[in-house]
Design a protein around this motif. Structure first.
Motif, PDB file in Angstrom:
ATOM      1  N   LEU A 146      74.106  56.814  22.358  1.00  0.00           N
ATOM      2  CA  LEU A 146      74.234  57.407  23.736  1.00  0.00           C
ATOM      3  C   LEU A 146      73.006  58.000  24.183  1.00  0.00           C
ATOM      4  O   LEU A 146      72.494  58.126  25.269  1.00  0.00           O
ATOM      5  CB  LEU A 146      75.392  58.234  23.506  1.00  0.00           C
ATOM      6  CG  LEU A 146      75.687  58.973  25.071  1.00  0.00           C
ATOM      7  CD1 LEU A 146      76.048  58.116  26.035  1.00  0.00           C
ATOM      8  CD2 LEU A 146      76.842  59.907  24.933  1.00  0.00           C
ATOM      9  N   ALA A 147      72.540  58.856  23.368  1.00  0.00           N
ATOM     10  CA  ALA A 147      71.206  60.045  23.603  1.00  0.00           C
ATOM     11  C   ALA A 147      70.036  58.988  23.917  1.00  0.00           C
ATOM     12  O   ALA A 147      69.415  59.131  24.955  1.00  0.00           O
ATOM     13  CB  ALA A 147      71.025  60.752  22.620  1.00  0.00           C
ATOM     14  N   ASN A 148      69.970  57.828  23.136  1.00  0.00           N
ATOM     15  CA  ASN A 148      68.914  56.778  23.638  1.00  0.00           C
ATOM     16  C   ASN A 148      69.048  56.314  25.075  1.00  0.00           C
ATOM     17  O   ASN A 148      67.981  56.172  25.876  1.00  0.00           O
ATOM     18  CB  ASN A 148      68.782  55.750  22.547  1.00  0.00           C
ATOM     19  CG  ASN A 148      68.098  56.151  21.252  1.00  0.00           C
ATOM     20  OD1 ASN A 148      67.134  56.971  21.479  1.00  0.00           O
ATOM     21  ND2 ASN A 148      68.604  55.695  20.140  1.00  0.00           N
ATOM     22  N   GLU A 149      70.269  55.862  25.104  1.00  0.00           N
ATOM     23  CA  GLU A 149      70.556  55.454  26.619  1.00  0.00           C
ATOM     24  C   GLU A 149      70.205  56.225  27.692  1.00  0.00           C
ATOM     25  O   GLU A 149      69.667  55.983  28.476  1.00  0.00           O
ATOM     26  CB  GLU A 149      71.822  54.648  26.655  1.00  0.00           C
ATOM     27  CG  GLU A 149      72.166  54.105  27.841  1.00  0.00           C
ATOM     28  CD  GLU A 149      73.799  53.544  28.152  1.00  0.00           C
ATOM     29  OE1 GLU A 149      74.335  53.275  29.041  1.00  0.00           O
ATOM     30  OE2 GLU A 149      74.585  53.706  26.866  1.00  0.00           O
ATOM     31  N   ALA A 150      70.880  57.302  27.399  1.00  0.00           N
ATOM     32  CA  ALA A 150      70.691  58.520  28.379  1.00  0.00           C
ATOM     33  C   ALA A 150      69.195  58.755  28.755  1.00  0.00           C
ATOM     34  O   ALA A 150      68.841  58.826  29.787  1.00  0.00           O
ATOM     35  CB  ALA A 150      71.466  59.605  27.967  1.00  0.00           C
ATOM     36  N   TYR A 151      68.366  58.946  27.692  1.00  0.00           N
ATOM     37  CA  TYR A 151      66.903  59.076  27.824  1.00  0.00           C
ATOM     38  C   TYR A 151      66.340  58.173  28.491  1.00  0.00           C
ATOM     39  O   TYR A 151      65.472  58.350  29.507  1.00  0.00           O
ATOM     40  CB  TYR A 151      66.362  59.601  26.350  1.00  0.00           C
ATOM     41  CG  TYR A 151      64.760  59.577  26.500  1.00  0.00           C
ATOM     42  CD1 TYR A 151      64.293  60.860  26.795  1.00  0.00           C
ATOM     43  CD2 TYR A 151      63.955  58.654  25.955  1.00  0.00           C
ATOM     44  CE1 TYR A 151      62.922  60.912  27.073  1.00  0.00           C
ATOM     45  CE2 TYR A 151      62.633  58.870  26.173  1.00  0.00           C
ATOM     46  CZ  TYR A 151      62.104  60.072  26.710  1.00  0.00           C
ATOM     47  OH  TYR A 151      60.706  60.339  26.488  1.00  0.00           O
ATOM     48  N   GLN A 152      66.688  56.639  28.150  1.00  0.00           N
ATOM     49  CA  GLN A 152      65.825  55.738  28.724  1.00  0.00           C
ATOM     50  C   GLN A 152      66.071  55.707  30.380  1.00  0.00           C
ATOM     51  O   GLN A 152      65.168  55.364  31.137  1.00  0.00           O
ATOM     52  CB  GLN A 152      66.366  54.344  28.129  1.00  0.00           C
ATOM     53  CG  GLN A 152      65.888  54.071  26.818  1.00  0.00           C
ATOM     54  CD  GLN A 152      64.254  54.328  26.579  1.00  0.00           C
ATOM     55  OE1 GLN A 152      63.822  53.855  27.417  1.00  0.00           O
ATOM     56  NE2 GLN A 152      63.747  54.728  25.519  1.00  0.00           N
ATOM     57  N   ILE A 153      67.238  56.074  30.728  1.00  0.00           N
ATOM     58  CA  ILE A 153      67.617  56.111  32.250  1.00  0.00           C
ATOM     59  C   ILE A 153      66.926  57.264  32.698  1.00  0.00           C
ATOM     60  O   ILE A 153      66.265  57.034  33.859  1.00  0.00           O
ATOM     61  CB  ILE A 153      69.209  56.076  32.263  1.00  0.00           C
ATOM     62  CG1 ILE A 153      69.809  54.702  31.888  1.00  0.00           C
ATOM     63  CG2 ILE A 153      69.687  56.451  33.604  1.00  0.00           C
ATOM     64  CD1 ILE A 153      71.326  54.931  31.799  1.00  0.00           C
ATOM     65  N   LEU A 154      67.022  58.580  32.211  1.00  0.00           N
ATOM     66  CA  LEU A 154      66.655  59.704  32.999  1.00  0.00           C
ATOM     67  C   LEU A 154      65.038  59.729  33.051  1.00  0.00           C
ATOM     68  O   LEU A 154      64.505  60.210  33.546  1.00  0.00           O
ATOM     69  CB  LEU A 154      67.270  60.826  32.262  1.00  0.00           C
ATOM     70  CG  LEU A 154      68.623  61.045  32.272  1.00  0.00           C
ATOM     71  CD1 LEU A 154      69.016  62.293  31.964  1.00  0.00           C
ATOM     72  CD2 LEU A 154      69.030  60.926  34.084  1.00  0.00           C
ATOM     73  N   ASN A 155      64.473  58.819  32.094  1.00  0.00           N
ATOM     74  CA  ASN A 155      63.077  58.768  31.681  1.00  0.00           C
ATOM     75  C   ASN A 155      62.347  57.836  33.051  1.00  0.00           C
ATOM     76  O   ASN A 155      61.151  57.912  33.114  1.00  0.00           O
ATOM     77  CB  ASN A 155      62.599  58.443  30.438  1.00  0.00           C
ATOM     78  CG  ASN A 155      61.153  58.861  30.279  1.00  0.00           C
ATOM     79  OD1 ASN A 155      60.506  59.809  30.459  1.00  0.00           O
ATOM     80  ND2 ASN A 155      60.381  57.927  29.823  1.00  0.00           N
ATOM     81  N   SER A 156      63.088  57.162  33.529  1.00  0.00           N
ATOM     82  CA  SER A 156      62.733  56.041  34.459  1.00  0.00           C
ATOM     83  C   SER A 156      62.999  56.604  35.834  1.00  0.00           C
ATOM     84  O   SER A 156      64.326  56.772  36.097  1.00  0.00           O
ATOM     85  CB  SER A 156      63.310  54.624  34.112  1.00  0.00           C
ATOM     86  OG  SER A 156      63.143  53.992  35.402  1.00  0.00           O
ATOM     87  N   PRO A 157      62.127  56.693  36.721  1.00  0.00           N
ATOM     88  CA  PRO A 157      62.523  57.448  38.195  1.00  0.00           C
ATOM     89  C   PRO A 157      63.355  56.336  38.897  1.00  0.00           C
ATOM     90  O   PRO A 157      64.371  56.771  39.339  1.00  0.00           O
ATOM     91  CB  PRO A 157      61.127  57.401  38.793  1.00  0.00           C
ATOM     92  CG  PRO A 157      60.284  57.515  37.791  1.00  0.00           C
ATOM     93  CD  PRO A 157      60.680  56.784  36.609  1.00  0.00           C
ATOM     94  N   VAL A 158      63.247  55.098  38.626  1.00  0.00           N
ATOM     95  CA  VAL A 158      64.117  54.248  39.630  1.00  0.00           C
ATOM     96  C   VAL A 158      65.671  54.355  38.791  1.00  0.00           C
ATOM     97  O   VAL A 158      66.434  54.466  39.687  1.00  0.00           O
ATOM     98  CB  VAL A 158      63.480  52.833  39.481  1.00  0.00           C
ATOM     99  CG1 VAL A 158      64.666  51.734  39.887  1.00  0.00           C
ATOM    100  CG2 VAL A 158      62.435  52.531  40.052  1.00  0.00           C
ATOM    101  N   ARG A 159      65.674  54.160  37.576  1.00  0.00           N
ATOM    102  CA  ARG A 159      67.123  54.161  36.960  1.00  0.00           C
ATOM    103  C   ARG A 159      67.638  55.572  37.050  1.00  0.00           C
ATOM    104  O   ARG A 159      69.024  55.606  37.162  1.00  0.00           O
ATOM    105  CB  ARG A 159      66.707  53.853  35.216  1.00  0.00           C
ATOM    106  CG  ARG A 159      66.306  52.402  35.378  1.00  0.00           C
ATOM    107  CD  ARG A 159      66.338  52.150  33.640  1.00  0.00           C
ATOM    108  NE  ARG A 159      67.602  51.916  33.104  1.00  0.00           N
ATOM    109  CZ  ARG A 159      67.781  51.779  31.846  1.00  0.00           C
ATOM    110  NH1 ARG A 159      66.558  51.540  30.901  1.00  0.00           N
ATOM    111  NH2 ARG A 159      69.097  51.514  31.227  1.00  0.00           N
ATOM    112  N   ARG A 160      66.942  56.521  37.059  1.00  0.00           N
ATOM    113  CA  ARG A 160      67.522  57.918  37.215  1.00  0.00           C
ATOM    114  C   ARG A 160      68.134  58.137  38.609  1.00  0.00           C
ATOM    115  O   ARG A 160      69.312  58.415  39.010  1.00  0.00           O
ATOM    116  CB  ARG A 160      66.352  59.026  36.960  1.00  0.00           C
ATOM    117  CG  ARG A 160      66.942  60.275  37.114  1.00  0.00           C
ATOM    118  CD  ARG A 160      65.790  61.419  36.743  1.00  0.00           C
ATOM    119  NE  ARG A 160      64.876  61.573  37.710  1.00  0.00           N
ATOM    120  CZ  ARG A 160      63.419  61.167  37.155  1.00  0.00           C
ATOM    121  NH1 ARG A 160      63.313  60.774  35.920  1.00  0.00           N
ATOM    122  NH2 ARG A 160      62.352  61.392  37.948  1.00  0.00           N
TER     123      ARG A 160
END
Length: 202
Positions: free
Chosen positions: A80-94
């Motif tokens: 879950l932490a990996n998935e959350a980080y990948q999303i928040l680290n990308s401006p578009v996905r965030r």
């Protein structure tokens, strides 16, 4: 967790208790997982520090000697932490994540169509890209890349205003779709540049 609630960072809890929380029944939103306010504008370094802290607390190796249930929970939290980080680290996905948290889909049948002016811009850029490829013109490719990058930066600024100031999530969803196209187009430009450089001189 309801929108607007105060973040409850997992990494502030007792590390030995993190893996005992059942992911399936207590999934936090991605911002709360890292103790961050649910905003588009965030400090990348703070996100990285929070991610590393959470991962250190729930890394499966930490629970190698624990029971099967704790090991399974630790693996779920780490994933879950990996998935959350990948999303928040990308401006578009965030940005897309923020829109969807507020009930505004970015994609799908209920998403609004892009404006006609942006559709025209897409056609113009694609036509210009085809001409660049045909002529193998690196100077014109650089100009097109600069143009697309400028649009990308302006779109990011517009998104931050819509999400963090105006709370216009419908308008922000339109901005996300624009960014998705521009981001993909820039990658095409980079691939075109690599192909041009790799082509033998005539």
């Amino acid at each position: 967790m309801a929108v607007g609630c105060r973040p409850d960072p997992l990494h502030s809890r007792n590390p030995e208790r993190l893996a005992s929380h059942n992911v399936s029944t207590s999934i936090p939103d991605h911002f709360s997982l890292f103790g961050l306010e649910p905003r588009f504008g965030l400090d990348p370094e703070r996100l990285v520090r929070a991610y590393r802290t959470v991962q250190a607390h729930v890394h499966p190796d930490r629970y190698a000697a624990a029971g099967a249930a704790e090991q399974r929970a630790a693996l779920q939290w780490a994933t879950l932490a990996n998935e959350a980080y990948q999303i928040l680290n990308s401006p578009v996905r965030r940005a897309a994540y923020l829109c969807e948290r507020h009930g505004v889909p970015v994609a799908g049948d209920t998403a609004r169509a892009l404006s006609s002016d942006f559709l025209v811009l897409q056609l113009e850029w694609r036509q210009e890209l085809e001409e660049v490829r045909h002529d193998a013109d690196p100077h014109r490719l650089d100009q097109l890349r600069s143009k697309a990058t400028d649009h990308y930066q302006r779109a990011l600024q517009d998104l931050e205003a819509k999400l963090d100031v105006d709370h216009d999530f419908a308008g922000a969803a339109d901005g996300v779709r624009r960014l998705m196209f521009i981001e993909k187009f820039i990658k095409e430009l980079e691939a075109t540049g690599d192909a041009t450089l790799a082509s033998p001189a005539t």
